[in-house]
Enzyme design. Structure first.
Site, PDB file in Angstrom:
ATOM      1  N   CYS A   1       0.848  -1.194   0.000  1.00 37.21           N
ATOM      2  CA  CYS A   1       0.000   0.000   0.000  1.00 37.21           C
ATOM      3  C   CYS A   1       0.883   1.244   0.000  1.00 37.21           C
ATOM      4  O   CYS A   1       2.084   1.175   0.172  1.00 37.21           O
ATOM      5  CB  CYS A   1      -0.857   0.023   1.258  1.00 37.21           C
TER       6      CYS A   1
ATOM      7  N   ARG B   1       1.146   1.988  -5.894  1.00 38.36           N
ATOM      8  CA  ARG B   1       1.498   0.979  -4.902  1.00 38.36           C
ATOM      9  C   ARG B   1       0.309   0.133  -4.482  1.00 38.36           C
ATOM     10  O   ARG B   1       0.441  -0.853  -3.752  1.00 38.36           O
ATOM     11  CB  ARG B   1       2.112   1.638  -3.669  1.00 38.36           C
TER      12      ARG B   1
ATOM     13  N   TRP C   1      -3.690  -1.915  -1.186  1.00 39.62           N
ATOM     14  CA  TRP C   1      -3.651  -3.147  -1.956  1.00 39.62           C
ATOM     15  C   TRP C   1      -4.077  -4.218  -0.983  1.00 39.62           C
ATOM     16  O   TRP C   1      -3.330  -4.537  -0.042  1.00 39.62           O
ATOM     17  CB  TRP C   1      -2.253  -3.419  -2.516  1.00 39.62           C
TER      18      TRP C   1
ATOM     19  N   ASN D   1       1.038  -0.113   6.063  1.00 37.20           N
ATOM     20  CA  ASN D   1       1.486  -0.845   4.880  1.00 37.20           C
ATOM     21  C   ASN D   1       2.244  -2.055   5.404  1.00 37.20           C
ATOM     22  O   ASN D   1       3.205  -1.921   6.142  1.00 37.20           O
ATOM     23  CB  ASN D   1       2.397   0.024   4.007  1.00 37.20           C
ATOM     24  N   GLY D   2       1.767  -3.258   5.032  1.00 40.97           N
ATOM     25  CA  GLY D   2       2.434  -4.478   5.483  1.00 40.97           C
ATOM     26  C   GLY D   2       1.419  -5.522   5.880  1.00 40.97           C
ATOM     27  O   GLY D   2       0.241  -5.432   5.548  1.00 40.97           O
TER      28      GLY D   2
ATOM     29  N   GLU E   1      10.090 -12.654 -20.316  1.00 43.46           N
ATOM     30  CA  GLU E   1       9.745 -11.266 -19.969  1.00 43.46           C
ATOM     31  C   GLU E   1       8.641 -10.756 -20.874  1.00 43.46           C
ATOM     32  O   GLU E   1       7.694 -10.105 -20.430  1.00 43.46           O
ATOM     33  CB  GLU E   1      10.975 -10.363 -20.049  1.00 43.46           C
TER      34      GLU E   1
ATOM     35  N   LYS F   1       5.014  -9.355 -19.491  1.00 39.77           N
ATOM     36  CA  LYS F   1       4.529  -8.011 -19.827  1.00 39.77           C
ATOM     37  C   LYS F   1       3.126  -8.070 -20.406  1.00 39.77           C
ATOM     38  O   LYS F   1       2.238  -7.326 -20.034  1.00 39.77           O
ATOM     39  CB  LYS F   1       5.464  -7.357 -20.855  1.00 39.77           C
TER      40      LYS F   1
ATOM     41  N   GLU G   1       0.444  -9.185 -17.748  1.00 37.77           N
ATOM     42  CA  GLU G   1       0.122  -8.314 -16.602  1.00 37.77           C
ATOM     43  C   GLU G   1      -0.597  -7.040 -17.022  1.00 37.77           C
ATOM     44  O   GLU G   1      -1.330  -6.469 -16.222  1.00 37.77           O
ATOM     45  CB  GLU G   1       1.358  -8.008 -15.793  1.00 37.77           C
TER      46      GLU G   1
ATOM     47  N   HIS H   1       7.268 -31.269 -27.260  1.00 39.25           N
ATOM     48  CA  HIS H   1       7.127 -32.309 -26.216  1.00 39.25           C
ATOM     49  C   HIS H   1       5.812 -32.144 -25.470  1.00 39.25           C
ATOM     50  O   HIS H   1       5.744 -32.397 -24.264  1.00 39.25           O
ATOM     51  CB  HIS H   1       8.322 -32.235 -25.265  1.00 39.25           C
TER      52      HIS H   1
ATOM     53  N   LYS I   1       2.985  -2.237  -7.453  1.00 37.44           N
ATOM     54  CA  LYS I   1       4.301  -1.971  -8.020  1.00 37.44           C
ATOM     55  C   LYS I   1       5.401  -2.716  -7.293  1.00 37.44           C
ATOM     56  O   LYS I   1       6.344  -3.181  -7.902  1.00 37.44           O
ATOM     57  CB  LYS I   1       4.611  -0.472  -7.975  1.00 37.44           C
TER      58      LYS I   1
HETATM   59  C1  AGP Z   1       7.177  -6.249 -13.363  1.00 39.85           C
HETATM   60  O1  AGP Z   1       6.469  -5.910 -14.564  1.00 39.85           O
HETATM   61  C2  AGP Z   1       6.268  -6.797 -12.350  1.00 39.85           C
HETATM   62  N1  AGP Z   1       5.361  -5.771 -11.966  1.00 39.85           N
HETATM   63  C3  AGP Z   1       6.913  -7.545 -11.218  1.00 39.85           C
HETATM   64  O2  AGP Z   1       7.198  -8.811 -11.746  1.00 39.85           O
HETATM   65  C4  AGP Z   1       8.213  -6.992 -10.602  1.00 39.85           C
HETATM   66  O3  AGP Z   1       9.260  -7.066 -11.525  1.00 39.85           O
HETATM   67  C5  AGP Z   1       8.571  -7.877  -9.395  1.00 39.85           C
HETATM   68  O4  AGP Z   1       7.538  -7.762  -8.455  1.00 39.85           O
HETATM   69  C6  AGP Z   1       9.908  -7.503  -8.757  1.00 39.85           C
HETATM   70  O5  AGP Z   1       9.832  -6.198  -8.263  1.00 39.85           O
HETATM   71  P1  AGP Z   1      11.193  -5.469  -7.826  1.00 39.85           P
HETATM   72  O6  AGP Z   1      12.036  -5.356  -9.070  1.00 39.85           O
HETATM   73  O7  AGP Z   1      10.770  -4.131  -7.294  1.00 39.85           O
HETATM   74  O8  AGP Z   1      11.852  -6.328  -6.798  1.00 39.85           O
END
Ligand code: AGP
Length: 606
Positions: free
Chosen positions: A2, A27, A75, A99-100, A479, A483, A486, A502, A601
């Site tokens: 959060c 966040r 969040w 937050n936590g 990757e 992308k 998400e 396979h 994030k």
């Molecule tokens: C990236 O597009 C994602 N949102 C997520 O996988 C992110 O890379 C991952 O949570 C790691 O975050 P960080 O690099 O802040 O540790």
């Protein structure tokens, strides 16, 4: 995770809180709320939904002359998304935001229920407020000191006590908090982006220290009551860097930021055409003294490590493993004083990655982290840190951070190869000579934005698609798949091209899109065979390949070529294409590209 913010001072606190929450919304954005001193009372306005919904609610009765308050954008972890579960939470004299995760909140709740005290929400946060309130007998610091001894888990709190108008108390353990005192008051938040409007000078709140914010000053004391003066930091970028700069979305802006982010990360570490990590204070012994290298991270950062591993093994000829941090931390790993853990993290706050660092240090290993956020928890807990200079990355989907993470790992590999003699100076110089021109080539790739956007329209209505590649192209396809998933919510799978037959090739049928990455010369012929295999089963193939790779009629529906470069640098030139494909597919589906559903994030909880 959060976003939290607190302010006390001469400014309109409601305005400060709402602006801050807008900056922190990346966040988490399930719900939002503020609490503030309105005369002698503490008022709370909160709601499910995004910060704008809260702002509209606040505007309907904009409280006047408010100068102290706290704000939260959520969040959801414990308790669904609802007005009731939104923060701030109040228990007796205590109103707080968090937050936590309080891991033992059920146990604490049971203890209070036995005394007939019950929460009204389903959140762990309210339990924390109840615990602090249960210790409050007029001394906020004493109440906080006693309460945190009862709490297990990660937290960053901003706390107000009803009979202490104008004062905010804060403490953190594992979740991020930064603070600044400036001419108009004191401000504290989860991330520097929320402080930038007021000051570029800040400090990272030390863990397990109680921070007291008043209009006049901020004090910091440890749990034994000893006051300390935290180290002050200065942020180099300005507010505009954390804004869209005319782009429709942060994600698109940050895709376009990549040439500059790469230059800012690479060039300060090049001296006379050779890699130079002097500014990072990393001793050569860290590399020459290790016999095992582990790369550990999450998500995109872990995908960057897959490329870094390839470069390290290629140059160093020593085994390097890539470990998913959430798996690694529970795998009882074999670690000794010759183990080097390299962690990669944009935020520097990812709980699983931080746990991996703590585990390796407990077992005598050394830790080096590649981090984008200065002073972040991972940066501070690692033995050594190499900062990337991508600037603030606001979009939840990581783009420029990935590119600079790969570049940083490549720099480490070049330097390591040179100091261990695995590569001659001439060999390293030749690598660096091409490496430092990558930003220009990335700019060239970005100039094909419109062409890639046109191709991306083919993806908008599909439900499943595949990315295939070999070697570095396979690592990059992981990757590309993440992308796309998400931000567009289109299901996709990255597959090692040689593995497809396979089993998974059974999923290839008419018009199933397959994005084939084929830049690696040593396996190009095999990739062409794999592309033919999926084509013969009806796949619609989009092929990403090198400048001068031979192709044949009918091999693919669309072909995108990257500028001429060595195979090892191809991923850095290809990734903007994959980022564009994901971005435009999401835009074409009318989605909120910068704040995809269910995501945050930085995942500061496990
Ligand atoms: C990236 O597009 C994602 N949102 C997520 O996988 C992110 O890379 C991952 O949570 C790691 O975050 P960080 O690099 O802040 O540790």
């Amino acid at each position: 995770m959060c976003g939290i913010i607190g302010f006390t001072g001469r400014l309109d606190a409601v305005d400060v809180l709402l602006h801050g929450l807008a900056e922190l919304e990346y966040r988490g954005y399930d719900s939002a709320g503020i609490a503030f001193f309105d005369g002698p009372a503490v008022d709370t306005i909160k709601t499910a939904g995004k910060v704008q919904i809260l702002a509209d609610k606040v505007e309907r009765n904009h409280p006047k002359n408010i100068h102290c308050g706290i704000g939260h954008t959520r969040w959801a972890t414990h308790g669904g998304v609802s007005d009731l579960n939104s923060h701030p939470h109040t228990a007796g004299q205590v109103t707080l935001i968090h937050n936590g995760i309080i891991e033992n909140y059920m146990h604490l709740a049971a203890g209070m229920a036995a005394e007939g005290i019950y929460p009204v929400s389903q959140t762990d946060t309210e339990i924390a407020a109840m615990v602090i309130n249960s210790f409050y007998e007029g001394d906020p610091i004493e109440a906080i000191r006693k309460a945190v001894k009862k709490l297990t888990g990660a937290y960053a709190f901003c706390i107000m006590f009803a009979d202490r108008p104008g004062t905010i108390y804060s403490i953190r353990n594992g979740s991020p908090l930064v603070a600044s005192h400036f001419k108009d008051g004191s401000v504290i938040a989860s991330d520097m982006v929320a402080l930038l409007r007021y000051s570029k000078d800040y400090f990272v709140v030390p863990e397990n220290h109680i921070v007291v914010l008043t209009e006049e000053a901020i004090t910091v004391e440890d749990l034994e009551g000893n006051q300390i003066r935290p180290e002050m930091l200065h942020v180099s970028w300005d507010v505009s860097a954390a804004q869209k700069g005319g782009f429709p979305h942060f994600m698109l802006k940050e895709i376009y930021d990549q040439p500059e982010a790469l230059r800012n990360t690479i060039m300060p570490r090049i001296t006379d055409g050779m890699p130079d990590l002097t500014q990072d204070g990393i001793p050569d012994e860290l590399f020459t003294g290790c016999s095992r290298v582990i790369l550990s991270a999450c998500g995109t950062a872990m995908h960057a490590e897959m490329l870094g591993r390839n470069m390290m093994e290629r140059l160093l000829r020593i085994p390097v493993s890539v470990e998913i941090a959430s798996e690694f931390r529970y795998s009882n790993p074999i670690v000794d004083d010759k183990t080097l853990l390299i962690t990669v993290s944009q935020s520097g706050e990812t709980a699983d990655s931080l746990a991996a660092i703590r585990l390796v240090k407990e077992r005598g290993g050394k830790t080096l982290s590649v981090v984008n956020v200065k002073g972040s928890t991972i940066a501070r807990e690692s033995d050594y840190v190499l900062y990337t200079h991508a600037g603030p990355e606001i979009a939840v989907a990581s783009t420029k951070a990935y590119s600079v993470q790969v570049a940083a790992l490549y720099l480490i590999a070049f330097h390591w190869a040179r100091i261990t003699g695995k590569c001659t100076d001439d060999q390293v110089r030749a690598l660096v000579e091409e490496f430092i021109h990558l930003p220009e080539h990335v700019s060239e790739v970005l100039s094909h934005d419109a062409d890639i956007k046109a191709i991306s329209q083919k993806l908008i209505d599909c439900h499943d698609l595949f990315f295939i590649g070999r070697g570095l192209d396979y690592a990059l396809s992981c990757e590309g798949s993440l992308k796309l998933k998400e931000v567009s919510y289109i299901h996709s799978e990255a597959y090692a091209a040689g593995e497809l037959k396979h089993g998974t090739i059974s999923l290839i049928s008419d018009n199933v899109p397959v994005i084939a990455l084929a830049t690696q010369k040593d396996v190009y012929a095999k990739m062409v065979s794999n592309i033919r295999e999926v084509r013969s089963r009806g796949a619609m193939v989009i092929m990403l390949t090198g400048y001068d790779m031979p192709t044949e009629y009918g091999l693919c529906e669309h072909q995108i070529r990257i500028p001429k470069c060595s195979d090892i640098f191809a991923p850095i030139l290809m990734v903007p294409i994959l980022q564009f494909l994901a971005y435009y597919a999401a835009v074409g589906r009318g989605l909120n590209v910068d704040q995809p559903r269910n995501l945050a994030k930085s995942v500061t909880v496990e």
